[in-house]
Design a protein around this motif. Structure first.
Motif, short mmCIF file in Angstrom:
data_model
loop_
_atom_site.label_atom_id
_atom_site.label_comp_id
_atom_site.label_asym_id
_atom_site.label_seq_id
_atom_site.Cartn_x
_atom_site.Cartn_y
_atom_site.Cartn_z
N ASN A 469 34.07 30.83 49.61
CA ASN A 469 35.15 30.80 48.62
C ASN A 469 34.62 30.40 47.24
O ASN A 469 35.09 29.45 46.61
CB ASN A 469 36.25 29.84 49.07
CG ASN A 469 37.57 30.10 48.38
OD1 ASN A 469 37.77 31.16 47.80
ND2 ASN A 469 38.46 29.12 48.42
N ASP A 473 39.90 32.80 41.84
CA ASP A 473 41.08 33.67 41.91
C ASP A 473 42.12 33.34 40.85
O ASP A 473 42.85 34.22 40.41
CB ASP A 473 41.72 33.59 43.30
CG ASP A 473 40.85 34.25 44.36
OD1 ASP A 473 40.28 35.33 44.06
OD2 ASP A 473 40.71 33.71 45.47
N ASN A 474 42.25 32.08 40.47
CA ASN A 474 43.25 31.71 39.48
C ASN A 474 42.67 31.55 38.08
O ASN A 474 43.37 31.09 37.16
CB ASN A 474 43.99 30.44 39.90
CG ASN A 474 43.04 29.27 40.13
OD1 ASN A 474 41.84 29.40 39.94
ND2 ASN A 474 43.59 28.13 40.52
N ASP A 496 37.04 28.22 43.42
CA ASP A 496 38.12 27.90 44.35
C ASP A 496 37.70 26.87 45.40
O ASP A 496 38.52 26.06 45.84
CB ASP A 496 38.61 29.17 45.05
CG ASP A 496 39.27 30.14 44.09
OD1 ASP A 496 39.64 29.71 42.98
OD2 ASP A 496 39.41 31.32 44.43
N VAL A 502 47.13 23.99 45.05
CA VAL A 502 47.47 25.40 45.20
C VAL A 502 46.61 26.25 44.28
O VAL A 502 46.46 25.97 43.10
CB VAL A 502 48.96 25.62 44.89
CG1 VAL A 502 49.27 27.12 44.84
CG2 VAL A 502 49.84 24.95 45.94
N ALA A 504 46.59 29.90 42.88
CA ALA A 504 47.34 31.14 42.74
C ALA A 504 46.42 32.33 42.97
O ALA A 504 45.34 32.41 42.40
CB ALA A 504 47.97 31.21 41.35
N GLU A 506 44.90 33.04 45.76
CA GLU A 506 43.85 32.74 46.75
C GLU A 506 43.89 33.78 47.88
O GLU A 506 44.94 34.03 48.48
CB GLU A 506 44.08 31.35 47.32
CG GLU A 506 43.09 30.95 48.42
CD GLU A 506 41.66 30.92 47.92
OE1 GLU A 506 40.93 31.91 48.19
OE2 GLU A 506 41.28 29.95 47.25
N ASP A 507 42.73 34.41 48.16
CA ASP A 507 42.69 35.47 49.17
C ASP A 507 41.46 35.38 50.07
O ASP A 507 41.10 36.36 50.72
CB ASP A 507 42.74 36.85 48.51
CG ASP A 507 41.60 37.08 47.52
OD1 ASP A 507 40.74 36.18 47.38
OD2 ASP A 507 41.56 38.15 46.91
N GLN A 541 48.02 25.83 54.57
CA GLN A 541 48.60 26.95 53.85
C GLN A 541 47.48 27.89 53.38
O GLN A 541 46.36 27.46 53.09
CB GLN A 541 49.40 26.49 52.62
CG GLN A 541 50.64 25.71 52.98
CD GLN A 541 51.39 25.23 51.75
OE1 GLN A 541 52.13 24.26 51.80
NE2 GLN A 541 51.21 25.91 50.63
N ASP A 543 47.22 29.32 50.56
CA ASP A 543 46.83 29.09 49.17
C ASP A 543 46.36 27.66 48.93
O ASP A 543 46.29 27.20 47.80
CB ASP A 543 47.99 29.42 48.23
CG ASP A 543 49.22 28.56 48.50
OD1 ASP A 543 49.17 27.68 49.38
OD2 ASP A 543 50.25 28.78 47.83
N LYS A 544 46.06 26.93 50.03
CA LYS A 544 45.54 25.56 49.97
C LYS A 544 46.57 24.56 49.46
O LYS A 544 46.20 23.48 49.02
CB LYS A 544 44.28 25.51 49.09
CG LYS A 544 43.17 26.42 49.58
CD LYS A 544 42.00 26.52 48.62
CE LYS A 544 41.29 25.22 48.42
NZ LYS A 544 40.00 25.38 47.70
N GLU A 568 38.58 27.68 55.32
CA GLU A 568 37.93 27.98 54.05
C GLU A 568 36.42 27.83 54.21
O GLU A 568 35.94 26.88 54.82
CB GLU A 568 38.43 27.01 52.97
CG GLU A 568 37.77 27.24 51.61
CD GLU A 568 38.21 26.21 50.58
OE1 GLU A 568 38.10 26.50 49.37
OE2 GLU A 568 38.67 25.12 50.99
#
Length: 931
Positions: A469, A473-474, A496, A502, A504, A506-507, A541, A543-544, A568
């Protein structure tokens, strides 16, 4: 009909009033299925629906009614046009007699809103035809005469006779306009609110609706959702909500239900099972409806318009396992299929049951058994559920295989289940019947870890691959001041894997389902990471969001099963996840081996921001193993292993060059102008489906672009319209300075005459800004930019010339910050960043700041080719990096206040780097933000 015709006094005859008529509201959607809302005007008469689409008609053989039969009351009640449009007479229409076929406008509902929420199996209203049948002959004739008289024609009776002449081919008979709200009220100001169409024979109006294709094939649909004003409003006493009186489940060892058939009954309210047993094998479901209208003779049942179900596992965390929704929405009748044939096919789907000795419907005994089609497909969100239509032959499966597996896992694992069956009234969304059946499903006791990136058989070998990771992503950056200055400077990309809130977008986390079945077991299971715990982290979750699951053993109560966690990847390499449950001394366990991977590329041993032509690029899946399969896409065409340089390749490392021809070792990259900034979205798919992606840039070996202007002053000044005041206010040049500049650069034109950009044959650089930058900054002046011959000599193009001149314009702006006010009264630039830099640093040190900012403009120029950045002597990446890093080294030599100004300048340069790889360590031109 003209506007003058429509204004005749005959329109105001009392025969056209209908204020006291009851009405049926239009359809609206609930959960993606058409429902009808019902009401009755206080002063209106009462009506009863005798038969409607989906009702099982008591004849031999029983069939579905492909039409709607409405009992009108009191006797002689007028039939009103349900919508504005045109009508034509049919003495025979698909088995119905004495019909008016209405081609409706029907653009809006009664409330004025559009028909945009009909269930997808129903056609658009603009395609619809409505048939109003079983009309009484004399009353129909009188109504048609009245319609013609209302138009003011002198021969109304003759016109009506022609309209009703059944010796003329039906499609050649005349059409007649009719009106009904809301179209009449909005379209024809003088039109009546209603058109009367006479009465029905025996006060039984038959209504059908269909669409027709060009070949004449008709598909009948339930007319009720479309009828805005026809008086079809049963009272509550005549139409009661459907009730499921009994629900029955049967199992067998074969899907045809011919062997070892066992039946179980259930209390439809509580779902209690009789006899109690654990089920296995194949399952089918029946239910018996009671919704009988005792006020009519004979009594009848209105069947549901919608049937839906959900089979869910109730032990632990409730989880849907199968669901479906089925309508009686359309009956397709082809050239060899009558509407009655289509209706019998629909009856077969729901009312005639497969297998040995199913329960049988007997309307004479008020017994209506329906078969529940069960859909074993993957469970989808309810709003995405595809709706089946019982009118489509062969559209339903017959049973569920309770022992079925998918990917090595049981679709219906052992445990407690609840089946909820819902039937919906064809006229009122609030009128539904619901029944429950609760039962256990037999199966083995098992522990399961299910990884999204691996099939069940692959979870240990080769294991589940997850992406390191290390992306952003954000698009976050570390703040200023940094909370971790020892490891991360302000403005660095906040990867990430370093974020704990969170993210945003996250994939990169992998879904892991933790489960122990049956869910009726008690106690706790334990999830551990026996090895490689430093390489992965668990979250609740995707998206962490929230805190990470604490390191160490994770205790999961059986009441929480199944439990989903997200894995992760923090460091490439292997880790192990292990689940264990003590089932009364028997240990249930499962393991998933995880491999954290990333795709890296190098050229000549270095990670490149821009790769060079005809030189191998080496790709590798770092953290992978030989046990994985690797399917490469090296040319970014979206296909894998389909080209000669990809075919047969199954290794975690691969080398390929981008060259003049396609071979087993090279991708063809033609050296044409359109490829000057060529990129490739290289990717590799691993066993289990994880795809790793990397976009690379490849510079051509040949320089291509738009031709340079003539290597002369007219050529250069034709491309750049500079003057004494454009792009800045230049300083005058003395005769001695003019002579010195001409000798230095080879200028031939008078600089003071606006020749502020010239060809300089003796310039040793691509372009040079000439100033009198001296120790006395107040005396500094800015004179001219000279363009040297190197661009022409080295074969570059107009795009690079534009970038070079833009570079020099930035120098002009920088020097403006150093130059004192021309009048000398006020030094406007005394506190600007470059004035402070040159005040405190020697000239050579200050120039590094100038050049870093100016070369950034070339890196950011979208028109120059990649080669400009990597081919010497241009080599913009190298020159920028050298100057930027030297400027960083000069920061400590500035006083504190000036250092803050220079730091902000370098931060701005860093933030605007066009290649994100330059902010990543270990690339060939990586740089850091200022500390």
């Amino acid at each position: 009909m003209s506007r003058a015709d429509s204004s005749r006094p005959l329109w105001r005859l009392a025969a056209w009033t209908a204020a006291a008529v009851g009405a049926l509201a239009l359809a609206h959607c609930r959960e993606n299925a058409v429902k009808l809302s019902l009401f009755l005007d206080d002063s209106g008469p009462s009506y009863a629906v005798r038969e409607t689409f989906g009702q099982l008609v008591d004849d031999a053989p029983p069939r579905v009614a492909g039409y709607m039969t409405v009992q009108l009351s009191p006797a002689g009640t007028q039939v009103l046009a349900p919508t504005s449009g045109t009508i034509r007479y049919y003495d025979q229409l698909d088995g119905r007699t004495s019909c008016l076929l209405l081609r409706p406008k029907l653009r809006k509902k009664r409330d004025g809103t559009a028909f945009d929420d009909l269930e997808p199996t129903l056609p658009d209203p603009s395609e619809l035809r409505l048939a109003l049948c079983n009309l009484e002959a004399a009353a129909l004739e009188a109504a048609i005469v009245a319609l013609y008289e209302a138009r003011g024609v002198d021969d109304a009776q003759d016109q009506a006779d022609g309209f009703l002449d059944d010796t003329v081919a039906a499609e050649q008979r005349p059409e007649l306009d009719v009106w009904a709200p809301p179209e009449a009220l909005s379209g024809e100001a003088d039109a009546p609110p209603w058109s009367e169409l006479g009465t029905a024979e025996f006060d039984e109006l038959e209504v059908a609706a269909f669409v027709e294709d060009d070949a004449g094939h008709r598909t009948y649909v339930n007319p009720a959702p479309y009828l805005a004003r026809i008086p079809l409003a049963p009272s509550d006493s005549q139409l009661r909500p459907p009730t499921i009186a009994e629900i029955r489940v049967e199992t067998a060892v074969d899907p045809a239900f011919t062997t070892s058939v066992e039946a179980f009954s259930f209390d439809p309210t509580t779902g209690a099972m009789n006899p109690a047993a654990e089920l296995s094998g194949f399952l089918r479901v029946f239910f018996r409806l009671t919704n009988f209208n005792d006020d009519l003779d004979p009594a009848f049942t209105v069947a549901p318009y919608e049937i839906s179900y959900e089979l869910r596992e109730t032990g632990g965390a409730p989880q849907p396992r199968s669901r479906g929704r089925f309508l009686l929405a359309s009956l397709p009748a082809g050239p060899a299929t009558t509407p009655q044939d289509a209706a019998e096919s629909a009856a077969q789907a729901l009312y005639r049951l497969p297998g040995a000795d199913p329960p049988a419907s007997d309307l004479a005994l008020s017994e209506l058994w329906l078969y529940l089609p069960l859909d074993p497909a993957e469970v989808v969100a309810e709003e995405e559920l595809v709706t089946g239509n019982a009118g489509a032959a062969g559209s339903f499966p017959t049973s569920l295989d309770l022992d079925a597996e998918a990917g090595g896992l049981r679709l219906y694992p052992a445990g407690d289940y609840e089946l909820e069956v819902t039937v919906a009234n064809a006229f009122d969304p609030a009128d539904t019947g619901v029944a429950l059946a609760a039962f256990p499903i037999l199966g083995p006791h098992e522990a399961h870890l299910t990884a999204a990136n691996a099939a069940e058989a692959e979870e240990e070998v080769p294991g589940a691959a997850i992406r390191l990771n290390d992306d952003n992503d954000n698009a976050n950056t570390w703040p200023d001041p940094s909370p971790d200055p020892a490891n991360h400077l302000p403005l660095e990309p906040w990867l990430d894997l370093d974020e704990t809130t969170v993210v945003a977008g996250e994939d990169d986390l992998m879904e892991l389902t933790v489960d122990v079945v049956p869910h009726t077991l008690v106690g706790d299971a334990t999830l551990t990471i026996p090895s490689g715990a430093h390489r992965i982290r668990l979250w609740n979750q995707a998206d962490k969001g929230g805190a990470a699951i604490p390191a160490g053993d994770v205790v999961i109560p059986m009441a929480d099963m199944p439990r989903t966690v997200w894995v992760e990847g923090l460091e490439t390499g292997a880790a192990e996840l292990h689940l264990e449950y003590d089932d009364g001394g028997t240990i249930l366990e499962d393991t998933v081996n995880v491999h954290v991977v990333r795709l890296v590329d190098e050229q000549n041993g270095a990670r490149r921001v821009i790769n060079t032509y005809a030189t191998d690029v080496d790709f590798e899946v770092e953290g992978g193993t030989a046990a994985f399969e690797y399917r490469w896409d090296l040319d970014g065409d979206g296909a894998r292993a389909n080209d000669v340089f990809e075919a047969g390749l199954n290794s975690q490392a691969r080398s390929v060059r981008y060259d003049v021809a396609e071979t087993a070792a090279s991708v063809q990259l033609d050296q044409v102008a359109g490829n000057n900034r060529q990129t490739y979205d290289v990717s590799v798919e691993l066993t289990g489906g994880l795809v790793l992606e990397r976009t690379i840039r490849v510079a051509l070996g040949t320089r291509l672009g738009t031709a340079l202007p003539a290597q002369t002053n007219p050529g250069i000044q034709g491309a750049f319209a500079w003057s004494n005041t454009v792009p800045i206010d230049f300083d005058n040049v003395s005769p001695a300075e003019q002579t010195a500049l001409a000798g230095m650069a080879g200028f031939t034109l008078d600089i003071n005459l606006g020749n502020r950009i010239q060809h300089g044959p003796s310039e040793t650089s691509y372009a040079v800004t000439h100033t009198s930058l001296v120790s006395d900054l107040d005396a500094m002046r800015i004179w001219v930019v000279g363009v040297g011959p190197a661009l022409w000599d080295q074969g570059w193009h107009h795009q690079e010339l534009d970038a070079v001149v833009a570079h020099e314009q930035i120098h002009l702006e920088q020097y403006e910050q150093v130059r004192a006010d021309m009048a000398g009264a006020v030094d406007l630039h005394a506190n600007t960043v470059y004035r402070r830099i040159f005040t405190n640093l020697v000239f050579a040190q200050g120039v590094t700041f100038l050049e870093a900012e100016a070369h950034l403009s070339e890196l950011d120029d979208p028109d120059v080719e990649w080669g400009w950045h990597v081919i010497a002597p241009a080599a913009t990446l190298q020159i920028f990096t050298d100057n930027y890093n030297q400027a960083l080294g000069h920061l400590p030599g500035l006083p504190a206040a000036d250092q803050a100004l220079a730091r902000t300048l370098l931060q701005d340069i860093y933030a605007n780097l066009p290649f994100e790889e330059m902010k990543v360590p270990n690339y060939d031109f990586s740089v850091q933000p200022p500390p």
